[in-house]
Design an enzyme around this catalytic site. Structure first.
Site, PDB file in Angstrom:
ATOM      1  CG  LEU A  28      -1.844  -1.198   1.386  1.00 27.67           C
ATOM      2  CD1 LEU A  28      -2.706  -1.025   2.636  1.00 27.67           C
ATOM      3  CD2 LEU A  28      -2.720  -1.380   0.155  1.00 27.67           C
ATOM      4  N   GLY A  73       0.845  -5.053   1.644  1.00 27.64           N
ATOM      5  CA  GLY A  73      -0.274  -5.174   0.710  1.00 27.64           C
ATOM      6  C   GLY A  73       0.061  -5.994  -0.510  1.00 27.64           C
ATOM      7  CG  ASN A  97       6.532  -5.453   5.928  1.00 27.97           C
ATOM      8  OD1 ASN A  97       5.455  -5.314   5.337  1.00 27.97           O
ATOM      9  ND2 ASN A  97       7.600  -4.734   5.636  1.00 27.97           N
ATOM     10  CD  GLU A  98       0.758  -5.275   6.948  1.00 24.66           C
ATOM     11  OE1 GLU A  98       0.175  -5.214   5.852  1.00 24.66           O
ATOM     12  OE2 GLU A  98       1.378  -6.296   7.323  1.00 24.66           O
TER      13      GLU A  98
END
Length: 221
Positions: A28, A73, A97-98
């Protein structure tokens, strides 16, 4: 001129998604989540939800030809597909990996990964924000097959032929049966999920974390 099967057209979209060398999808756009209004965040997140609902719920055969790294994303897009083929290069990695960015993967990201690699592996992956090099991604089941970099597209086309050989109505019903519970869960909680995202992403601490991450990216260029 012979028309291409809609399923194959969708395959081509996946194959040629790569916009940057050695990256399948960078995920994203972080700039869309930083320094914007709450209305902007809500519209952005609704669009992300719509992408997932259409891709994860598609009745077409979808093959991800992963020809580079695929974080966050980008990993979600690949997980939405029916089958994932990745270039056999340990420099390429994939994962949600947020947490490394100081943000949290929403429940439907989590559900998609659980449906792919199981609960415990998903818990470890999400808490640590793990990015798995291609060989480890195959081991954990994030991808289904590794092939040489120059064979990714041809391998995806071959896999598509195999999938299309199955009677389509039976395959579609089976896919819907497997994925409908996760899809229905987001549909029922869609507005609440948007509100939660806006509330979370607009926090000063989260905005600061995102800015630090973007500054680090600029320093690497």
């Amino acid at each position: 001129m012979k028309m291409l099967c809609p399923c194959f057209l969708f395959l081509l979209f996946i194959l040629f998604f790569q916009a940057v060398s050695k990256i399948f999808s960078a995920g994203l756009d972080i700039t869309e989540m930083s320094g914007k209004s709450n209305e902007h965040y809500a519209a952005f997140w609704r669009a992300v939800q719509e992408m997932w609902l259409k891709l994860y719920g598609s009745n077409m055969v979808t093959i991800a030809a992963i020809n580079g790294s695929s974080p966050a994303g980008g990993c979600l897009m690949a997980l939405c597909c029916d089958y994932r083929i990745m270039a056999d290069n340990p420099k390429f990695a994939i994962g949600l990996n947020e947490t490394q960015l100081g943000i949290v993967a929403p429940f439907w990201f989590k559900d998609t990964m659980i449906n792919t690699i199981g609960n415990r592996a998903t818990e470890l992956s999400l808490q640590l924000g793990q990015m798995y090099p291609a060989p480890e991604a195959l081991k954990f089941g994030l991808v289904d097959k590794l092939v040489p970099e120059d064979k990714v597209q041809s391998a995806a086309a071959a896999a598509m032929s195999q999938w299309l050989s199955v009677p389509d109505h039976a395959r579609q019903l089976t896919k819907s049966m497997m994925r409908k519970p996760a899809i229905d869960r987001l549909v029922k909680q869609r507005e609440a999920d948007i509100n939660n995202f806006v509330s979370f992403i607009s926090k000063d601490s989260i905005q600061k974390s995102l800015q630090i991450y973007m500054d680090r990216l600029k320093q690497k260029k």
